[in-house]
Design a protein around this motif. Structure first.
Motif, short mmCIF file in Angstrom:
data_model
loop_
_atom_site.label_atom_id
_atom_site.label_comp_id
_atom_site.label_asym_id
_atom_site.label_seq_id
_atom_site.Cartn_x
_atom_site.Cartn_y
_atom_site.Cartn_z
N ILE A 182 64.69 121.10 74.13
CA ILE A 182 64.30 121.96 73.00
C ILE A 182 63.18 122.91 73.42
N GLU A 183 62.18 122.36 74.14
CA GLU A 183 61.05 123.20 74.55
C GLU A 183 61.51 124.29 75.50
N TYR A 191 60.39 117.40 66.05
CA TYR A 191 61.52 117.68 66.94
C TYR A 191 62.80 116.99 66.49
N VAL A 251 63.15 127.04 73.53
CA VAL A 251 62.16 127.86 72.83
C VAL A 251 61.48 128.81 73.82
N GLU A 252 61.15 128.27 75.00
CA GLU A 252 60.43 129.08 75.98
C GLU A 252 61.31 130.23 76.46
N ILE A 258 63.58 116.46 74.03
CA ILE A 258 62.40 117.27 73.69
C ILE A 258 62.21 118.37 74.74
N ASN A 259 62.37 117.98 76.02
CA ASN A 259 62.22 118.98 77.08
C ASN A 259 63.25 120.09 76.93
N GLU A 299 62.68 111.91 75.58
CA GLU A 299 61.91 112.93 76.29
C GLU A 299 62.79 114.08 76.80
N ILE A 347 55.86 113.67 66.43
CA ILE A 347 56.82 114.34 67.31
C ILE A 347 58.22 114.17 66.74
#
Lengths: 141, 132, 494
Positions: free
Chosen positions: B124-125, B113, B128-129, B121-122, B118, B109
């Motif tokens: 970044i996600e 990333y 992307v979403e 990471i959230n 955490e 990870i």
């Protein structure tokens, strides 16, 4: 740490004793605390110590990564193989009594063989894990 | 609840304390490595639970007393129950396997990333979403 | 050799796994995995035959007599679950040959099959064993390999999904260990049959009730019951296609089996329903799961994610059947284990075909695929209809028994039957969204896109055919399920 002569010599002297201790823990595993798992970890510790002092590359010349991975698989096959052999001899899976006419020795041999499988697998897995983590980020993975 | 009860069950208090500490770290920390540390503390509390339940006051280690090679063994010895100890050996092995899989995932990870936190990471996600 | 079948069920895939791991060629490992999983299916069917003919099969490992030694104990309940798991394993293995070559780096392929076989043997092991601690060991074998399998997915979010699953799964497994430990303290036994005899003597003890709670929460984490399902959607959405198909159709089923085995066989149906009020705890959770997760599924744009949420809803149906606390309800649960494996397997495998050709399962990317990939999308439609519960598909059979169970109880339970029908309409909505995109919109992708290769389509259609066959002729499946339900509910009447 590569220039520290005391550490280098000390590690060299300790290594055979650590390996001997691993084998002691393995072979006395059926009568006293110990066994394949502990022995496998101790055995890996010997090589981890060498890797810390002499560098990963030097240890991987003696103990290549493909070999540790083979060990990891081989141990499981030894363990399962003992069970298959007892099945061939007409007993249930891992029914060690099949291995010798006297159940006392049958159990003894069976446990030693199975623990040998555990030893080999644990050694292989632990050494592989050590290599993977130690080699990460240095272009060696 | 008398003091006597409290003191005589001290192993359970230790277990509960460790379990809650581990669980708290697991929930409250955002760092993926710290979460694994919390998981380890949590699992260790269960190891303690099993090990202390096998212990019998005044019991010897469950090793054959006598010479063990054909000679007479000493009978009627009070010994600790080895079964929970053996079971927990298996659970320790499982714990090690879980830890190493968790750490391996954390390493990958970090590589994918660039962070182990955490919330980052959230974020970044989520970015992307949103761009999909 | 027939006496050795219970152990062969485990060691065939277990010993094939390390051999796969050291093979150099992905194809060799693939065919070994296919061979091992097919033998596992043959063994599972033979075991089911043995149990149907002669009752419970008991196997003593190492010739140690239970309750001291570890016993493998196969009755009609776990023989049924063994067949479910082994048949899904046998269908997914040949499917993954091509699919995995497309989705996973070639040097990792032998390791993929090693993990796949370990996962299979772990799940079979949980099902077959008659020893509590053995359950935990096999649970961890299957879980650890599942974390590895999920992390092999191509999007980097597969890693975080696997990590989250690892944390929640380990907490769940640790809860189960605590529960087992407390039971051992109270009874001094780990053998399930022995526990079932000893536990009624200590029902009043608070320790046993605490153990019940720990086991319940632990198992519910593993089976992704509603508030504990958070790990599931991402894990299914980002895992490689064959892994999703395999996990969706086996892992949660085995967890449901664990729940039934722990609570109905070991603690006993009487203790669970009369003392612990299990039905009243599970009923609201199941209903919320079915309604809310169907609703969430409707708004998903990633079709794999959509089906993952639908899986959580379907788990709700299984738990709903259990919460009826009747033989008919439990028959519905056990039937739905099998039927849901068939439909979700078929759907996720059809999506795997889509990924193979167009590399995405976004609903917009699937526009117009009906003409480009007619067989794949036809499989998806049949699977979708089965999910909705249209007659002549297996989904109908499950819902039929579920509604029958609700009506049998009468009174306010009629509302539950209505709710099952209403949520079926919700399932129709989310399946329709995909069908609408695939058939009524224009294809906008690459002109050369064609049908998926036969090696992917054939296993998919095997499951589609099973969806239809067992939907039309449900006598055999329903018969086995009812027999198993009666065994589980023994001692409480019908």
């Amino acid at each position: 740490m590569r220039e520290e002569i005391i550490v280098r010599v000390g590690a060299k002297i300790l290594t055979p004793f650590i390996i001997m201790f691993a084998l002691y823990v393995h072979f006395h595993g059926d009568y006293s605390p110990g066994g394949g798992f502990q022995a496998g970890v101790i055995l890996t510790a010997a090589f981890a110590l060498l890797a810390l002092v002499y560098g990963l590359a030097a240890v991987q010349r003696v103990l290549p990564p493909w070999f540790t991975r083979l060990c990891a698989a081989l141990g499981v096959v030894i363990y399962g193989g003992v069970g298959v052999v007892t099945m061939m001899l007409g007993h249930n899976y891992l029914g060690y009594n099949a291995l010798a006419p006297d159940p006392k020795y049958g159990q003894h041999y069976g446990i030693l063989l199975v623990e040998l499988g555990v030893l080999v697998t644990v050694f292989g897995v632990m050494a592989s894990v050590f290599y993977l983590f130690a080699g990460r980020g240095r272009g060696e993975s | 609840m008398s003091l006597d009860f409290f003191v005589s069950h001290y192993n359970y208090w230790v277990v509960i304390f460790l379990m809650m500490v581990g669980f708290y770290i697991l929930i409250s920390r955002g760092n993926l490595i710290k979460k694994i540390v919390g998981l380890n503390v949590f699992q260790t509390s269960v190891f303690m639970l099993y090990i202390s339940m096998g212990k019998i006051t005044g019991g010897t280690p469950p090793i054959l007393v006598g010479d063990g090679h054909g000679g007479e063994a000493v009978e009627h010895v009070v010994y600790s129950n080895p079964l929970p100890h053996v079971l927990i050996l298996t659970a320790i092995v499982v714990g090690i396997a879980t830890t190493s899989v968790g750490l391996a995932l954390a390493v990958r990870i970090k590589e994918a990333y660039g962070t182990l936190e955490e919330d980052e990471i959230n974020r970044i996600e989520a970015l992307v979403e949103a761009s999909e | 050799m027939t006496a050795q079948l219970p152990i062969l069920q485990i060691i065939v895939p277990l010993l094939a796994a390390p051999i796969c791991a050291v093979l150099r060629h992905g194809r060799a490992a693939a065919w070994l995995a296919v061979l091992a999983s097919w033998s596992a299916l043959a063994i599972a069917l033979a075991l089911l035959g043995q149990v149907m003919a002669g009752g419970v099969v008991s196997y003593h490992i190492g010739d140690w007599v239970p309750p001291i030694g570890i016993e493998y104990r196969v009755d009609i309940v776990n023989a049924w679950v063994l067949v479910i798991v082994a048949s899904m394993g046998a269908v997914v293995a040949p499917y993954s040959v091509k699919s995995v070559e497309h989705e996973i780096a070639s040097r990792r392929i032998p390791l993929f099959y090693a993990a796949y076989l370990l996962c299979l043997s772990g799940l079979l092991g949980i099902t077959i064993t008659g020893d509590m601690f053995n359950v935990f060991v096999f649970l961890e074998i299957s879980s650890l390999s599942a974390y590895a399998l999920i992390s092999l997915g191509r999007p980097r979010r597969a890693l975080t999904a696997a990590y989250r699953y690892l944390i929640m799964g380990s907490v769940g497994a640790t809860f189960i260990v605590i529960g087992i430990g407390l039971l051992y303290v109270m009874t001094g036994s780990l053998n399930m049959a022995d526990l079932a005899e000893l536990l009624p003597g200590v029902w009043d003890s608070r320790t046993v009730k605490v153990a019940y709670g720990f086991l319940g929460v632990g198992v519910c984490l593993k089976l992704a019951l509603f508030p504990l399902h958070l790990w599931l959607p991402n894990a299914y959405a980002f895992a490689p296609s064959p892994v999703t198909a395999f996990m969706a159709s086996t892992a949660t089923k085995v967890a449901v089996y664990m729940l039934l085995r722990f609570f109905l066989s070991i603690f006993g149906a009487a203790f669970s329903f009369d003392v612990m009020a299990l039905d009243r705890v599970l009923l609201p959770l199941a209903l919320v799961a079915v309604v809310s997760m169907s609703l969430v599924a409707i708004f998903q744009v990633d079709v794999k994610r959509l089906l993952a949420y639908s899986s959580v809803a379907q788990i709700g149906y299984m738990i709903l059947g259990l919460s009826f606390a009747s033989v008919t309800g439990l028959t519905a649960t056990l039937l739905h284990l099998f039927n849901h494996a068939l439909m979700k397997g078929a759907l996720f495998m059809a999506l795997g075909c889509v990924v193979y050709r167009i590399g995405s399962v976004h609903i917009d990317a699937m526009a117009g695929l009906g003409k480009r990939m007619p067989w794949t999308m036809a499989a998806f439609v049949v699977g979708g209809l089965s999910l909705v519960g249209v007659p002549l598909t297996v989904g109908f059979i499950s819902k039929w028994y579920l509604i029958l169970g609700a009506l049998e109880k009468g009174g306010p339970w009629t509302a539950v039957a209505v709710l099952v029908l209403a949520t079926s309409v919700m399932a129709l909505v989310y399946v329709w969204r995909v069908v609408e995109a695939a058939y009524l919109r224009e294809f906008s992708g690459d002109e050369t896109t064609g049908e998926a290769p036969l090696s992917l389509l054939a296993p998919t259609w095997v499951l589609v055919a099973a969806n239809l066959y067992f939907g039309i002729d449900a006598v055999r499946t329903a018969g086995v399920a009812r027999q198993a339900a009666e065994v589980l509910m023994a001692g409480i009447g019908s």
